[in-house]
Design a protein around this motif. Structure first.
Motif, mmCIF file in Angstrom:
data_model
loop_
_atom_site.group_PDB
_atom_site.id
_atom_site.type_symbol
_atom_site.label_atom_id
_atom_site.label_comp_id
_atom_site.label_asym_id
_atom_site.label_seq_id
_atom_site.Cartn_x
_atom_site.Cartn_y
_atom_site.Cartn_z
ATOM 1 N N ARG A 88 -13.887 -2.664 4.217
ATOM 2 C CA ARG A 88 -13.963 -1.793 5.393
ATOM 3 C C ARG A 88 -15.236 -0.953 5.385
ATOM 4 N N GLY A 89 -15.758 -0.678 4.175
ATOM 5 C CA GLY A 89 -16.954 0.139 4.059
ATOM 6 C C GLY A 89 -18.238 -0.642 4.238
ATOM 7 N N LYS A 108 -15.075 -5.702 -7.474
ATOM 8 C CA LYS A 108 -13.706 -5.514 -7.013
ATOM 9 C C LYS A 108 -12.966 -6.851 -6.886
ATOM 10 N N THR A 123 -3.219 7.320 -6.404
ATOM 11 C CA THR A 123 -4.523 6.694 -6.568
ATOM 12 C C THR A 123 -4.503 5.334 -5.925
ATOM 13 N N LYS A 124 -5.674 4.802 -5.653
ATOM 14 C CA LYS A 124 -5.758 3.473 -5.060
ATOM 15 C C LYS A 124 -5.556 2.411 -6.126
ATOM 16 N N GLY A 149 0.796 -1.218 0.000
ATOM 17 C CA GLY A 149 0.000 0.000 0.000
ATOM 18 C C GLY A 149 0.824 1.262 0.000
ATOM 19 N N GLU A 156 -6.182 -2.109 -2.796
ATOM 20 C CA GLU A 156 -6.646 -1.091 -1.853
ATOM 21 C C GLU A 156 -8.129 -0.790 -2.042
ATOM 22 N N SER A 157 -8.605 -0.851 -3.292
ATOM 23 C CA SER A 157 -10.027 -0.639 -3.548
ATOM 24 C C SER A 157 -10.862 -1.748 -2.921
ATOM 25 N N ASP A 187 -9.891 -3.482 -0.310
ATOM 26 C CA ASP A 187 -9.804 -3.224 1.135
ATOM 27 C C ASP A 187 -10.866 -2.212 1.552
ATOM 28 N N SER A 188 -11.027 -1.166 0.749
ATOM 29 C CA SER A 188 -11.998 -0.121 1.072
ATOM 30 C C SER A 188 -13.421 -0.659 1.010
ATOM 31 N N ALA A 189 -13.677 -1.527 0.032
ATOM 32 C CA ALA A 189 -15.011 -2.117 -0.090
ATOM 33 C C ALA A 189 -15.349 -2.938 1.140
#
Length: 281
Positions: free
Chosen positions: A234-235, A246, A222-223, A199, A227-228, A230-232
């Motif tokens: 975590r979100g 993703k 940018t991600k 990351g 990382e995208s 990961d964000s999905a």
């Protein structure tokens, strides 16, 4: 700190003042890194870099197996050959660990995909939650492993002062310069890959340009695909089509990484064998 070390060691590598016909194949392969068409360390640019390394090592092995190269390398001191063997072992270790991480990532991603598909058909989220938790834990360990390798990587030395272009055979100087440049470029690409996994912000084109004396380019942060995802997770989007999208993106890039790393590892092993053969003869 790892980025500062890489920049410092790349500045210590200078291109040879003149080339030699015997190194033309390696020079041509190295020049292809100048055409990296991405301005950031994206998955596409790293895949391109790994594929270019495979071609570079095909040229390197061919170069090492010519009689003229073997003859001139047999005259260099043991320090240089140890440097080359240590470098090949270091790169093999990084490549092997990276490949294994990709295999594990693929397993986790496919397990999560399967759970998401079953959730959409039959309902129930327990299996998805377990798979998400397992992937999140694995990603945490992946980032730690990547950062550990980056932090423990040895600094690549520059051209040794004991080989003076004005006093040594031109062919010998060209061989030493070419082999060291191969080592440096390999190190840059693999470290950029590890930064992708960890990351960290990275710029493969800027680093390669430093090795190849090309003007630096700016890059846009940018991600990446990992990382995208990961964000999905975590979100709390685990039950949305977005997560499935993703996962498919990650599965595609991981498959490419795994294939290229496997091919590169085979070539690194072959090159190390060629170096050992030169020493034994």
């Amino acid at each position: 700190m790892a980025n500062m070390m890489i920049k410092k060691q790349l500045r210590s590598i200078s291109l040879p003042s003149r080339s030699h016909p015997s190194t033309s194949g390696i020079e041509e392969a190295l020049n292809k890194f100048k055409t990296t068409n991405s301005n950031k360390s994206s998955s596409a640019s790293i895949l391109t870099g790994l594929a270019a390394l495979e071609e570079l090592y095909d040229c390197t092995d061919e170069f090492l197996n010519t009689s003229s190269t073997q003859r001139v390398m047999s005259t260099v001191g043991s320090d240089f050959m140890e440097e080359m063997l240590d470098g090949s072992l270091r790169l093999m270790d990084i490549c092997s660990v990276s490949r294994d991480l990709m295999v594990e990532t693929q397993e986790h991603v496919r397990d999560l995909q399967s759970c998401v598909r079953r959730k959409k058909v039959a309902g129930g989220g327990d299996q998805v939650n377990v798979a998400v938790s397992g992937y999140a834990t694995f990603r945490k360990n992946m980032r730690k492993a990547s950062k550990k390798i980056l932090g423990s990587s040895k600094t690549i030395v520059g051209v040794s002062s004991s080989y003076d272009n004005g006093q040594c055979d031109e062919h010998l100087v060209a061989v030493i310069d070419a082999m060291r440049r191969v080592d440096v470029v390999s190190d840059v690409v693999l470290k950029s890959f590890l930064e992708f996994l960890s990351g960290r912000q990275s710029n493969i084109k800027r680093k390669l340009a430093s090795v190849l004396k090309k003007k630096k380019d700016h890059h846009e942060e940018t991600k990446n695909e990992l990382e995208s995802l990961d964000s999905a997770i975590r979100g709390d989007l685990c039950f949305c089509d977005y997560l499935q999208e993703k996962l498919e993106e990650v599965e595609m890039i991981i498959g490419g990484f795994e294939k290229n790393l496997e091919g590169l590892l085979r070539r690194l092993i072959r090159t190390r064998t060629s170096l050992l053969n030169i020493i034994s003869h």
